[in-house]
Design a protein around this motif. Sequence first.
Motif, PDB file in Angstrom:
ATOM      1  N   ASP A   1     -19.610   6.285   5.515  1.00 31.57           N
ATOM      2  CA  ASP A   1     -20.179   7.458   6.185  1.00 31.57           C
ATOM      3  C   ASP A   1     -20.251   7.298   7.701  1.00 31.57           C
ATOM      4  OD1 ASP A   1     -20.476   8.684   3.752  1.00 31.57           O
ATOM      5  OD2 ASP A   1     -22.581   8.103   3.499  1.00 31.57           O
ATOM      6  N   ASN A   2     -20.185   6.039   8.154  1.00 36.38           N
ATOM      7  CA  ASN A   2     -20.218   5.785   9.595  1.00 36.38           C
ATOM      8  C   ASN A   2     -18.822   5.571  10.173  1.00 36.38           C
ATOM      9  OD1 ASN A   2     -23.106   5.811   9.872  1.00 36.38           O
ATOM     10  ND2 ASN A   2     -23.132   3.833   8.812  1.00 36.38           N
ATOM     11  N   GLY A   3     -17.796   5.804   9.334  1.00 33.84           N
ATOM     12  CA  GLY A   3     -16.426   5.648   9.799  1.00 33.84           C
ATOM     13  C   GLY A   3     -15.919   4.225   9.801  1.00 33.84           C
ATOM     14  N   ARG A   4     -16.684   3.302   9.249  1.00 32.68           N
ATOM     15  CA  ARG A   4     -16.255   1.909   9.190  1.00 32.68           C
ATOM     16  C   ARG A   4     -15.361   1.674   7.979  1.00 32.68           C
ATOM     17  NH1 ARG A   4     -22.032   0.683  10.735  1.00 32.68           N
ATOM     18  NH2 ARG A   4     -22.404   0.835   8.502  1.00 32.68           N
ATOM     19  N   PRO A   5     -14.379   0.758   8.081  1.00 37.09           N
ATOM     20  CA  PRO A   5     -13.455   0.529   6.961  1.00 37.09           C
ATOM     21  C   PRO A   5     -14.136  -0.104   5.765  1.00 37.09           C
ATOM     22  CG  PRO A   5     -13.070  -1.054   8.725  1.00 37.09           C
ATOM     23  CD  PRO A   5     -14.024  -0.052   9.261  1.00 37.09           C
ATOM     24  N   THR A   6     -13.718   0.325   4.589  1.00 39.58           N
ATOM     25  CA  THR A   6     -14.136  -0.302   3.346  1.00 39.58           C
ATOM     26  C   THR A   6     -12.900  -0.954   2.715  1.00 39.58           C
ATOM     27  OG1 THR A   6     -13.633   1.569   1.880  1.00 39.58           O
ATOM     28  CG2 THR A   6     -15.752   1.625   3.048  1.00 39.58           C
ATOM     29  N   THR A   7     -13.073  -1.534   1.545  1.00 42.28           N
ATOM     30  CA  THR A   7     -11.914  -2.026   0.786  1.00 42.28           C
ATOM     31  C   THR A   7     -11.695  -1.178  -0.456  1.00 42.28           C
ATOM     32  OG1 THR A   7     -13.332  -3.670  -0.292  1.00 42.28           O
ATOM     33  CG2 THR A   7     -12.069  -4.392   1.630  1.00 42.28           C
ATOM     34  N   LEU A   8     -12.187   0.052  -0.416  1.00 39.31           N
ATOM     35  CA  LEU A   8     -11.911   1.012  -1.489  1.00 39.31           C
ATOM     36  C   LEU A   8     -10.549   1.628  -1.214  1.00 39.31           C
ATOM     37  CD1 LEU A   8     -15.392   2.792  -1.687  1.00 39.31           C
ATOM     38  CD2 LEU A   8     -14.483   1.042  -3.227  1.00 39.31           C
ATOM     39  N   THR A   9      -9.636   1.479  -2.157  1.00 32.42           N
ATOM     40  CA  THR A   9      -8.280   1.952  -1.922  1.00 32.42           C
ATOM     41  C   THR A   9      -8.195   3.460  -2.003  1.00 32.42           C
ATOM     42  OG1 THR A   9      -7.674   1.756  -4.248  1.00 32.42           O
ATOM     43  CG2 THR A   9      -7.327  -0.159  -2.870  1.00 32.42           C
ATOM     44  N   HIS A  10      -7.230   3.982  -1.316  1.00 32.46           N
ATOM     45  CA  HIS A  10      -7.030   5.428  -1.269  1.00 32.46           C
ATOM     46  C   HIS A  10      -6.320   5.944  -2.511  1.00 32.46           C
ATOM     47  CE1 HIS A  10      -7.096   9.131   0.986  1.00 32.46           C
ATOM     48  NE2 HIS A  10      -5.825   9.349   0.713  1.00 32.46           N
ATOM     49  N   ASP A  11      -5.763   5.055  -3.312  1.00 37.41           N
ATOM     50  CA  ASP A  11      -5.056   5.487  -4.514  1.00 37.41           C
ATOM     51  C   ASP A  11      -4.987   4.331  -5.504  1.00 37.41           C
ATOM     52  OD1 ASP A  11      -2.500   3.880  -4.214  1.00 37.41           O
ATOM     53  OD2 ASP A  11      -2.449   4.997  -2.345  1.00 37.41           O
ATOM     54  N   THR A  12      -4.469   4.605  -6.661  1.00 38.16           N
ATOM     55  CA  THR A  12      -4.290   3.572  -7.693  1.00 38.16           C
ATOM     56  C   THR A  12      -2.826   3.494  -8.119  1.00 38.16           C
ATOM     57  OG1 THR A  12      -4.866   5.186  -9.417  1.00 38.16           O
ATOM     58  CG2 THR A  12      -6.652   3.808  -8.556  1.00 38.16           C
ATOM     59  N   SER A  13      -1.935   3.803  -7.191  1.00 40.81           N
ATOM     60  CA  SER A  13      -0.509   3.811  -7.503  1.00 40.81           C
ATOM     61  C   SER A  13       0.072   2.407  -7.426  1.00 40.81           C
ATOM     62  CB  SER A  13       0.235   4.725  -6.523  1.00 40.81           C
ATOM     63  OG  SER A  13      -0.286   6.035  -6.581  1.00 40.81           O
ATOM     64  N   GLY A  14       1.337   2.296  -7.849  1.00 40.92           N
ATOM     65  CA  GLY A  14       2.055   1.036  -7.791  1.00 40.92           C
ATOM     66  C   GLY A  14       3.370   1.197  -7.071  1.00 40.92           C
ATOM     67  N   TYR A  15       4.249   0.234  -7.279  1.00 41.91           N
ATOM     68  CA  TYR A  15       5.511   0.147  -6.550  1.00 41.91           C
ATOM     69  C   TYR A  15       6.352   1.411  -6.729  1.00 41.91           C
ATOM     70  CZ  TYR A  15       9.005  -2.838  -4.240  1.00 41.91           C
ATOM     71  OH  TYR A  15       9.883  -3.405  -3.345  1.00 41.91           O
ATOM     72  N   PHE A  16       6.694   2.053  -5.623  1.00 39.57           N
ATOM     73  CA  PHE A  16       7.563   3.234  -5.577  1.00 39.57           C
ATOM     74  C   PHE A  16       6.991   4.461  -6.283  1.00 39.57           C
ATOM     75  CE2 PHE A  16      11.151  -0.052  -5.262  1.00 39.57           C
ATOM     76  CZ  PHE A  16      11.195   0.046  -3.885  1.00 39.57           C
ATOM     77  N   ASP A  17       5.695   4.447  -6.634  1.00 37.30           N
ATOM     78  CA  ASP A  17       5.095   5.637  -7.243  1.00 37.30           C
ATOM     79  C   ASP A  17       5.116   6.793  -6.245  1.00 37.30           C
ATOM     80  OD1 ASP A  17       4.600   4.487  -9.647  1.00 37.30           O
ATOM     81  OD2 ASP A  17       2.452   4.221  -9.367  1.00 37.30           O
ATOM     82  N   LEU A  18       5.026   7.998  -6.770  1.00 35.01           N
ATOM     83  CA  LEU A  18       4.984   9.181  -5.924  1.00 35.01           C
ATOM     84  C   LEU A  18       3.866  10.099  -6.388  1.00 35.01           C
ATOM     85  CD1 LEU A  18       7.827  11.664  -6.910  1.00 35.01           C
ATOM     86  CD2 LEU A  18       7.180   9.748  -8.331  1.00 35.01           C
ATOM     87  N   GLY A  19       3.595  11.144  -5.601  1.00 35.59           N
ATOM     88  CA  GLY A  19       2.517  12.063  -5.916  1.00 35.59           C
ATOM     89  C   GLY A  19       2.719  12.748  -7.260  1.00 35.59           C
ATOM     90  N   PRO A  20       1.596  13.167  -7.889  1.00 36.08           N
ATOM     91  CA  PRO A  20       0.236  13.127  -7.336  1.00 36.08           C
ATOM     92  C   PRO A  20      -0.451  11.779  -7.445  1.00 36.08           C
ATOM     93  CG  PRO A  20       0.194  14.104  -9.513  1.00 36.08           C
ATOM     94  CD  PRO A  20       1.649  13.864  -9.195  1.00 36.08           C
ATOM     95  N   ALA A  21       0.160  10.795  -8.127  1.00 34.78           N
ATOM     96  CA  ALA A  21      -0.502   9.491  -8.251  1.00 34.78           C
ATOM     97  C   ALA A  21      -0.631   8.793  -6.911  1.00 34.78           C
ATOM     98  CB  ALA A  21       0.274   8.617  -9.237  1.00 34.78           C
ATOM     99  N   ASP A  22       0.401   8.914  -6.069  1.00 31.62           N
ATOM    100  CA  ASP A  22       0.408   8.243  -4.773  1.00 31.62           C
ATOM    101  C   ASP A  22      -0.347   9.093  -3.758  1.00 31.62           C
ATOM    102  OD1 ASP A  22       0.883   6.959  -2.436  1.00 31.62           O
ATOM    103  OD2 ASP A  22       3.028   7.380  -2.353  1.00 31.62           O
TER     104      ASP A  22
END
Length: 445
Positions: free
Chosen positions: A141-162
Motif C-alpha cells: 500500500d506504500n508502493g514498496r516492493p513485495t515478493t508476491l508475483t504478478h502471475d502464476t504462469s510458466g515458460y512461454f505461457d500467454l494470456g490470460p494466464a500470463d
Amino acid sequence: MAKYTKEQIMKIIEENDIGFIRLQFTDVLGCLKNVAITSDKLEKALDNKIMFDGSSIEGFARIEESDMYLRPDLDTFEILPWRPGVDSVARLICDVYDPEGNPFAGDPRHCLKNVLDEAEEMGYSFNVGPECEFFIFHVDDNGRPTTLTHDTSGYFDLGPADLGGNVRREICLALKKMGFELETSHHEVAHGQHEIDFKYDDALKTADNIMTFKLAVKSIAKKMATCAVFMPKPLKGENGSGMHTNMSLTRDGKNIFYDPKDPLKNGLSKEAYSFIAGLMEHIDAITAIANPIINSYKRLLPGYEAPVQIAWSCKNRSPLIRIPAARGSETRIELRSPDPAANPYLLLACCLAAGLDGIKKGLTPPDSVNYNLFNMTQEELEAQGIRSLPTNLKEALEALDSDELIKDTLGEHIYNNYRELKLREWAEYSEDISRWEIDKYIQNC
C-alpha cells in the motif's frame, strides 16, 4: 558516423518541448546515477562544463579529488517515452573526466573503452547480445516492493494466464521508441519471471543498452503499479534470473569465430577455441564481477538450471559456456553465469580481456561436454576433472585478488574500491541474524 550533432540535439529539445535532460553515468557497483539539468543549461552540458561531486558517490572519488566533469556521448541522446507531455525528459549517457581533462580511472564506461581499444589494435570488434531476465512483483500500500508475483504462469505461457504480459508489452513499446531492436519477449520459467531480448551490438552500446533497459523496465513497471526486480534470486525454490551474455569477435565485418573447416566439426575457429579457453582460465575472478552480490550465489545452485560447473558444450545448456547452434555470421559464445545485478561495463571488459588473453596465448579449452551436468554427482564431476564456480561472494573476491589480468583490466582504482565495497557487504551479511537462524535455533540451543 555520429548519430547526432550538438545543433541537432538542441533542435530536438526545442521542437519536442523537453524541459529536463538527465546526464546519466554508472558507478562501480553498476548503479545508474544522474545529474538533471533544465533545457536552458543544455549548451553548457554539451560543452562538457557540467560538474558534480564525485566524493558523494560510494567508491568513486575521495574528498580531495572530488570534482568531476560529465562529457555527454551525443549518440546516446534519447527522449524518455514514459515521461511525455509538457516539459518532457530526455537523457544523455556521459563519460566522467577529471578537472585536468583526463578520463576518470573510476568510470566503468572508460574501463570498457580501454579493453575495446586493445581489441581494436588487434584488429577486432567485440559484439555482445544479452538475455535479460527479471521478476514483476506487486507493491504494498506504500508502493514498496513485495515478493508476491504478478502471475502464476510458466515458460512461454500467454494470456490470460500470463498476467505480466501487459507490463511486458508496455516495456517493449517504450524500448522501441528509444531505438531498441527487440528480438523476443516471453514469460520465463518461474512465476512472475520475464525475459526481453534485444539485438546484439558493439559492446559499448550494449552496455549502455543494458543500463537503459533496466531503467525502462523499472520505470514502466512502476507506472503500472507493479515493481520490476533484477535481484538474481528473489524467491526460494524458484529459478533465479540470469543475464546470459552472447559474444563474438569480428574483423573487417567478418565473424572470426566461424570456421567451416574446423577439424573438430564444431564450425569454430582457432580464435573461438582460444577465447573459450581464456574465459575458462579467468572465470573464477570474473565471477566476482558477473555475480556481484550475496544473493547471486543463491541462484548458482544445482537444481535450478543455472550453470555451476566450469565446462563448455555445443550440445546442451548445462555447462558454463554454450555455443548456440547458429553458424556463419551468427557464431557466438554464450557465457551463462552472469546475472542482471552485474555492472555491464565491467562485466564485458573482463570477458573481453579474458578472451583476448586466450587468443594471445593460443590457449586451448578442455574437451567439450556433451552430457547433462545437472544429472551428475559431485564424485562423477571430479572424476571428469570438472570443477565448480566459486560458491559465495567471498570466494569470488579471493579469486579476483589472485588474478592479475582481471585486476589490471579493472585498474587499480576500480579494483580497490570495488573490493572494499564488496568486502564490506560480505561483513554486513556475515554479521546479520537471519529469520532462518531464529526459526532454526532459538528453541533448540
